[in-house]
Write a protein that holds these residues in place. Structure first.
Motif, mmCIF file in Angstrom:
data_model
loop_
_atom_site.group_PDB
_atom_site.id
_atom_site.type_symbol
_atom_site.label_atom_id
_atom_site.label_comp_id
_atom_site.label_asym_id
_atom_site.label_seq_id
_atom_site.Cartn_x
_atom_site.Cartn_y
_atom_site.Cartn_z
ATOM 1 N N CYS A 131 0.927 -1.105 0.284
ATOM 2 C CA CYS A 131 0.320 0.284 -0.252
ATOM 3 C C CYS A 131 0.992 1.400 -0.156
ATOM 4 C CB CYS A 131 -0.741 -0.439 1.393
ATOM 5 S SG CYS A 131 -1.806 1.415 1.632
ATOM 6 N N LEU A 132 0.565 1.883 -0.926
ATOM 7 C CA LEU A 132 1.645 2.685 -1.013
ATOM 8 C C LEU A 132 1.408 4.092 -0.256
ATOM 9 C CD1 LEU A 132 1.525 3.773 -4.935
ATOM 10 C CD2 LEU A 132 4.268 3.133 -3.611
ATOM 11 N N SER A 133 0.417 4.631 1.038
ATOM 12 C CA SER A 133 -0.026 4.960 1.178
ATOM 13 C C SER A 133 0.425 5.063 2.363
ATOM 14 C CB SER A 133 -1.710 5.986 1.584
ATOM 15 O OG SER A 133 -2.232 6.443 -0.172
ATOM 16 N N GLN A 134 -0.275 3.481 3.105
ATOM 17 C CA GLN A 134 1.158 3.364 3.885
ATOM 18 C C GLN A 134 2.061 3.259 4.315
ATOM 19 O OE1 GLN A 134 -1.189 3.267 6.878
ATOM 20 N NE2 GLN A 134 -1.861 0.521 7.015
ATOM 21 N N GLY A 204 -10.602 -2.267 5.796
ATOM 22 C CA GLY A 204 -11.182 -1.206 7.326
ATOM 23 C C GLY A 204 -9.992 0.289 6.744
ATOM 24 N N GLN A 205 -8.830 -0.330 6.422
ATOM 25 C CA GLN A 205 -7.952 1.346 6.233
ATOM 26 C C GLN A 205 -7.622 1.739 4.820
ATOM 27 O OE1 GLN A 205 -4.814 -2.118 7.730
ATOM 28 N NE2 GLN A 205 -3.901 -0.572 9.464
ATOM 29 N N CYS A 206 -8.522 0.753 3.721
ATOM 30 C CA CYS A 206 -8.305 1.537 2.628
ATOM 31 C C CYS A 206 -9.283 2.210 2.586
ATOM 32 C CB CYS A 206 -8.235 0.033 1.714
ATOM 33 S SG CYS A 206 -8.054 0.653 -0.085
ATOM 34 N N SER A 207 -9.090 2.960 2.010
ATOM 35 C CA SER A 207 -9.193 4.775 0.889
ATOM 36 C C SER A 207 -10.214 4.628 -0.007
ATOM 37 C CB SER A 207 -9.012 5.824 2.061
ATOM 38 O OG SER A 207 -7.865 6.236 0.851
ATOM 39 N N GLY A 208 -9.857 3.603 -0.451
ATOM 40 C CA GLY A 208 -10.962 3.120 -1.545
ATOM 41 C C GLY A 208 -10.197 3.940 -3.840
ATOM 42 N N ARG A 209 -11.003 4.617 -3.951
ATOM 43 C CA ARG A 209 -11.040 5.401 -5.061
ATOM 44 C C ARG A 209 -10.960 6.820 -4.784
ATOM 45 N NH1 ARG A 209 -10.827 1.850 -8.724
ATOM 46 N NH2 ARG A 209 -11.593 -0.342 -8.554
ATOM 47 N N ARG A 210 -10.909 6.615 -3.745
ATOM 48 C CA ARG A 210 -11.018 8.398 -3.022
ATOM 49 C C ARG A 210 -8.642 8.650 -2.403
ATOM 50 N NH1 ARG A 210 -14.802 7.468 0.477
ATOM 51 N NH2 ARG A 210 -13.283 7.578 2.103
ATOM 52 N N CYS A 211 -8.237 7.575 -2.416
ATOM 53 C CA CYS A 211 -6.978 7.807 -2.262
ATOM 54 C C CYS A 211 -6.533 8.288 -3.484
ATOM 55 C CB CYS A 211 -6.323 6.225 -2.035
ATOM 56 S SG CYS A 211 -4.306 6.011 -1.862
ATOM 57 N N PRO A 212 -4.935 9.236 -3.168
ATOM 58 C CA PRO A 212 -4.387 9.857 -4.282
ATOM 59 C C PRO A 212 -3.600 9.058 -5.071
ATOM 60 C CG PRO A 212 -3.818 10.142 -1.802
ATOM 61 C CD PRO A 212 -5.060 9.687 -1.219
ATOM 62 N N ILE A 214 -4.185 5.641 -6.061
ATOM 63 C CA ILE A 214 -5.319 5.388 -6.456
ATOM 64 C C ILE A 214 -4.982 4.719 -7.854
ATOM 65 C CG2 ILE A 214 -6.699 6.884 -8.003
ATOM 66 C CD1 ILE A 214 -8.034 3.163 -6.102
ATOM 67 N N ARG A 215 -4.475 5.079 -8.684
ATOM 68 C CA ARG A 215 -4.571 5.014 -9.823
ATOM 69 C C ARG A 215 -2.780 4.107 -9.951
ATOM 70 N NH1 ARG A 215 -4.808 11.199 -13.556
ATOM 71 N NH2 ARG A 215 -6.788 11.039 -13.446
ATOM 72 N N ASN A 216 -1.948 4.140 -8.727
ATOM 73 C CA ASN A 216 -0.254 3.488 -9.033
ATOM 74 C C ASN A 216 -0.486 2.289 -7.980
ATOM 75 O OD1 ASN A 216 0.984 4.755 -10.495
ATOM 76 N ND2 ASN A 216 0.948 6.677 -8.938
ATOM 77 N N CYS A 217 -2.115 1.943 -7.628
ATOM 78 C CA CYS A 217 -2.390 0.882 -5.992
ATOM 79 C C CYS A 217 -2.331 -0.180 -7.146
ATOM 80 C CB CYS A 217 -4.104 1.427 -5.804
ATOM 81 S SG CYS A 217 -3.896 -0.031 -5.039
ATOM 82 N N SER A 218 -1.327 -1.600 -6.410
ATOM 83 C CA SER A 218 -0.902 -2.429 -6.549
ATOM 84 C C SER A 218 -2.553 -3.418 -6.419
ATOM 85 C CB SER A 218 -0.036 -3.354 -6.253
ATOM 86 O OG SER A 218 1.602 -2.510 -6.080
ATOM 87 N N PHE A 219 -2.705 -3.012 -5.557
ATOM 88 C CA PHE A 219 -4.461 -4.150 -5.330
ATOM 89 C C PHE A 219 -5.448 -3.778 -6.012
ATOM 90 C CE2 PHE A 219 -8.656 -4.458 -3.435
ATOM 91 C CZ PHE A 219 -8.813 -6.449 -2.613
ATOM 92 N N TYR A 220 -5.403 -2.470 -6.603
ATOM 93 C CA TYR A 220 -6.897 -1.569 -7.181
ATOM 94 C C TYR A 220 -6.600 -2.138 -8.875
ATOM 95 C CZ TYR A 220 -10.024 -0.108 -4.181
ATOM 96 O OH TYR A 220 -11.031 0.071 -3.068
ATOM 97 N N ARG A 221 -4.883 -2.044 -9.040
ATOM 98 C CA ARG A 221 -4.605 -2.771 -10.433
ATOM 99 C C ARG A 221 -5.286 -4.247 -10.766
ATOM 100 N NH1 ARG A 221 0.933 -0.105 -12.087
ATOM 101 N NH2 ARG A 221 0.449 2.354 -12.719
ATOM 102 N N ALA A 222 -4.344 -4.897 -9.595
ATOM 103 C CA ALA A 222 -4.746 -6.432 -9.391
ATOM 104 C C ALA A 222 -6.419 -6.940 -9.925
ATOM 105 C CB ALA A 222 -4.123 -6.924 -8.527
ATOM 106 N N ARG A 223 -6.760 -6.189 -9.057
ATOM 107 C CA ARG A 223 -8.616 -6.157 -8.886
ATOM 108 C C ARG A 223 -9.705 -5.953 -10.427
ATOM 109 N NH1 ARG A 223 -12.920 -3.124 -4.379
ATOM 110 N NH2 ARG A 223 -14.491 -3.726 -5.509
ATOM 111 N N ASP A 224 -8.812 -5.108 -10.707
ATOM 112 C CA ASP A 224 -8.937 -4.599 -11.749
ATOM 113 C C ASP A 224 -8.928 -5.495 -12.935
ATOM 114 O OD1 ASP A 224 -10.388 -2.148 -10.887
ATOM 115 O OD2 ASP A 224 -8.691 -0.795 -11.675
ATOM 116 N N GLY A 225 -8.395 -6.373 -13.003
ATOM 117 C CA GLY A 225 -7.570 -7.451 -14.282
ATOM 118 C C GLY A 225 -8.971 -8.055 -13.935
ATOM 119 N N LEU A 226 -8.975 -8.533 -12.570
ATOM 120 C CA LEU A 226 -10.366 -10.010 -12.307
ATOM 121 C C LEU A 226 -11.383 -9.481 -13.322
ATOM 122 C CD1 LEU A 226 -9.672 -9.378 -8.361
ATOM 123 C CD2 LEU A 226 -8.418 -11.088 -10.337
ATOM 124 N N GLN A 227 -12.053 -8.549 -13.217
ATOM 125 C CA GLN A 227 -13.420 -8.327 -13.811
ATOM 126 C C GLN A 227 -12.843 -8.518 -15.167
ATOM 127 O OE1 GLN A 227 -15.601 -7.209 -11.793
ATOM 128 N NE2 GLN A 227 -13.585 -7.237 -10.168
#
Length: 707
Positions: A131-134, A204-212, A214-227
């Motif tokens: 998590c880049l923000s963490q 609980g700690q993830c602010s999701g799409r509001r995170c600054p 988000i464009r470089n978020c490893s988890f969301y990139r992987a999750r988008d691939g799941l769809q």
């Protein structure tokens, strides 16, 4: 009644013929049986377009013997039917090794050889990704520019080691260059949990799409691939996590998914573990204190947000009150543990019924804890609103840090609330009752006591979360039955009776192997005498030139036998706990490859999922029937419930479980069609006890040698 359309049959047949031709394989009868079973099960989904169908549930439980080739047998028909039905295919395994085999070998081979065009991706939980923000906040803290509060008091070290900081810098550089995707498993060097967890985020700690970030978020990139992928490969735990979140939170929605659970016999136990609740009193007390201090420090910022002053004002007193109540219930638990005996590590409450005073204390804590959760939820919502408000743009970094911290608090608080609600519940209204117990940990702290609660059967959990929601489900492994019946699995899992059940026999010639039950004077019930006989007999039974696997049900017996053997035998033995499992297997293979004999001494983890074909394992020795250790509180509670109904828990639980584990253990011998060897069972109870015949008959049809 639904049947496969001619077009679907042709598509499956053509893909199967193509893959067998491409890989030079001979079509197997069992494999074709399994393909038909999977296809016909999923074909039950087709009538839903026109109306309900009474043909049964689109759920199949398939026991596929070793050597069936079950991966091809479920992937090809499931892929074809998923495409026809416009569903996503989710393949879940119980082990990382099988996931990696699917993603890196099996699926690429099937795609290359079958003529089926499909995409696939490996799905992992948030904690597997950086998590880049963490990381930003952690680095800021180290430079004196910020604070980080962990979800658990010991989660973030007070000061990070220099090598951890260097690793973080290398990670940032690799991400920036595009050389790394943020996946822990793809990082070039090992990294310990103590260094990895602080730079990850849970839900609980993830602010999701509001995170600054988000464009470089490893988890969301992987999750988008799941769809986008046709096939998602994951593990049982992530499927259960997604279902617990309502389904569709991480993986595709259950209603749009066809699930394949490979190693499916593990699913009921995985579900029990996943939906169990627990609370560690010492860390909970520390967390309450840390949370109160953190919120007091953040009060100048948080109270300036609309409506949050009234939320924060009573929270300090609420934390203090809960600390006192947790301290008091810990003292009550300590008294109960003391009454159980100085050497007892756990105390299970009969029938799941918690003593009245402990139940009352849990009820009071649950009530107060609900208030805490409500305030944390309001606090989190207020932070969410502030992050959307342009008027607080200058404070965005601080607000995001607090949004993550409060989200983490809420996740922890919800888990503790669940436990105390479970201890406050009326067990007399539960059927079957839940298991509730206390466990004392060997810590120096006075109240090193954990509270635990668990269902004793996963049937209701899985019925509600999976069977009634999923588009279709296939469960398979080499050991879905016990004593030749699916009854054990059906009772534990709740799979509907109108599901499809199939045993696909292994193509192996079991007459190439021998089951030997040697003459012995003792039985395992006399542990010292049985251990001495093992020490005496093993040097005569084992061949020093062979690869052998000796399986024990007791660590103490394994160590006692090892210590009692002559030095020349100890030098040949690789013993569990002396090295990692992977290292033991590597050294064993290396020794056999060099032309020497080698012996592995292992426990239950070596009785399943270990693949030592050919010369690597020509002899499996099983020290005794693998009856479960009677200190498991969930199993004990289940046995108690059955006995209360006048049923025989030993015959309904212990014997089928032992039979299944014995089949798994003996399955370590023949791994290919050309393998030979012998299984030696050092337990005469299969001959002297009335249940012995049923256990023997559940084993593969080895040649038998008695005496």
């Amino acid at each position: 009644m639904s049947v496969l359309s001619p077009a679907d049959k042709d598509a499956i047949r053509e893909a199967y013929t193509a893959i067998t031709d491409a890989r030079g394989l001979t079509p197997r009868w069992g494999q074709r049986q399994m393909i038909a079973e999977v296809a016909n099960t999923l074909a039950l989904l087709a009538p839903a377009i026109d109306g309900p169908d009474s043909a049964g549930s689109p759920i199949a439980v398939i026991e596929a013997g070793t050597g069936t080739g079950k991966t091809i047998a479920y992937v090809i028909p499931a892929l074809v039917m998923a495409r026809v039905l416009n569903k996503r295919l989710i393949i879940a395994t119980a082990t990382v090794a099988l996931q990696e085999q699917l993603v890196h070998k099996d699926l690429p081979d099937i795609k290359a050889g079958s003529g089926l065009d499909f995409s696939y991706v490996l799905a992992k939980g948030r904690r597997r990704y950086l998590c880049l923000s963490q990381l930003d906040r952690l680095m800021a803290r180290e430079s004196g520019g910020g604070q980080t509060m962990g979800l658990y008091p010991d989660e973030v070290a007070p000061t990070l080691a220099r090598d951890a900081l260097e690793s973080y810098g290398l990670m940032l550089d690799a991400l920036g260059r595009g050389d790394w995707d943020g996946d822990r498993d793809n990082w070039s060097a090992p990294i310990d949990d103590v260094d990895w967890l602080p730079v990850t985020a849970d839900q609980g700690q993830c602010s999701g799409r509001r995170c600054p970030n988000i464009r470089n978020c490893s988890f969301y990139r992987a999750r988008d691939g799941l769809q986008e992928a046709d096939v998602v490969v994951t593990n049982h735990d992530l499927v259960l996590s997604d279902l617990a979140l309502g389904g569709g939170a991480i993986l595709p929605a259950p209603e749009d998914s066809i699930y394949i659970f490979d190693e499916g016999h593990h699913l009921p136990d995985k579900a029990l573990n996943h939906f169990a609740s627990f609370c560690r009193l010492p860390s909970t007390l520390s967390w309450l204190g840390d949370s109160r201090k953190a919120l007091a420090k953040g009060a100048p910022l948080l109270t300036a947000l609309p409506g949050l002053s009234a939320v924060l004002e009573p929270m300090s007193a609420l934390f203090d009150d809960l600390q006192l109540r947790v301290q008091q219930i810990g003292e009550q638990a300590a008294v109960l543990m003391a009454g159980a005996g100085d050497f007892e590590e756990q105390l299970r409450f009969a029938g799941g019924i918690v003593p009245a005073d402990l139940q009352q204390a849990a009820t009071a804590i649950a009530s107060q804890w609900s208030r805490l959760n409500g305030r944390l939820m309001t606090l989190e919502a207020g932070l969410d609103d502030a992050l959307e408000d342009e008027g607080f743009a200058s404070q965005r970094d601080e607000l995001e840090a607090w949004q993550m911290a409060v989200g983490g608090m809420l996740v922890r608080a919800e888990g503790v609330l669940s436990l105390f609600k479970d201890f406050a519940a009326d067990a007399s209204e539960e059927s079957p009752p839940r298991a509730r117990w206390l466990r004392r940990r060997p810590d120096d702290e006075e109240m090193a006591i954990d509270f635990h609660c668990s269902h004793i059967l996963a049937a209701d959990i899985l019925r509600e979360q999976l069977w009634e929601r999923a588009a279709g489900v296939v469960l398979t492994s080499a050991t879905m039955t016990a004593l030749g019946s699916f009854d054990r699995f059906r009772a534990r899992s709740g799979v509907p009776e109108d599901g499809r059940y199939k045993i696909v026999v292994s193509p192996f010639d079991y007459s190439r192997a021998t089951l030997h039950v040697p003459a012995m004077e003792s039985e395992p019930s006399n542990a010292p005498a049985h251990t001495e006989e093992l020490i005496t007999q093993l040097p005569q039974l084992l061949d020093a030139r062979e690869g052998s696997l000796v399986l024990f049900s007791s660590r103490r017996q394994m160590n006692d036998v090892y210590d009692g053997l002559p030095r020349e035998w100890r030098d040949r033995i690789l013993r569990q706990d002396d090295f990692s499992k992977q290292e033991i297997i590597r050294r064993h293979r290396e020794t056999i490859d060099a032309g020497d004999g080698a012996v592995i001494f292992g426990l239950a983890s070596f009785a399943e999922g270990v693949d030592l074909p050919g010369n690597y394992c020509q002899h499996v020795v099983i020290a005794k029937l693998p009856f479960a250790v009677p200190d498991n509180p969930v199993d004990a509670a289940l046995a108690e419930w059955l006995e209360a109904q006048g049923r025989n828990a030993f015959m309904e639980i212990s014997v089928p479980d032992a039979a299944l584990k014995l089949v798994q253990a003996s399955g370590r011998l023949l791994r290919t069609e050309t393998d030979t060897g012998r299984v030696t069972l050092m337990d005469r109870r299969v001959l002297t006890r009335r249940y012995g015949r049923a256990i023997l008959d559940s084993l593969p049809p080895f040649q038998r040698r008695i005496g």
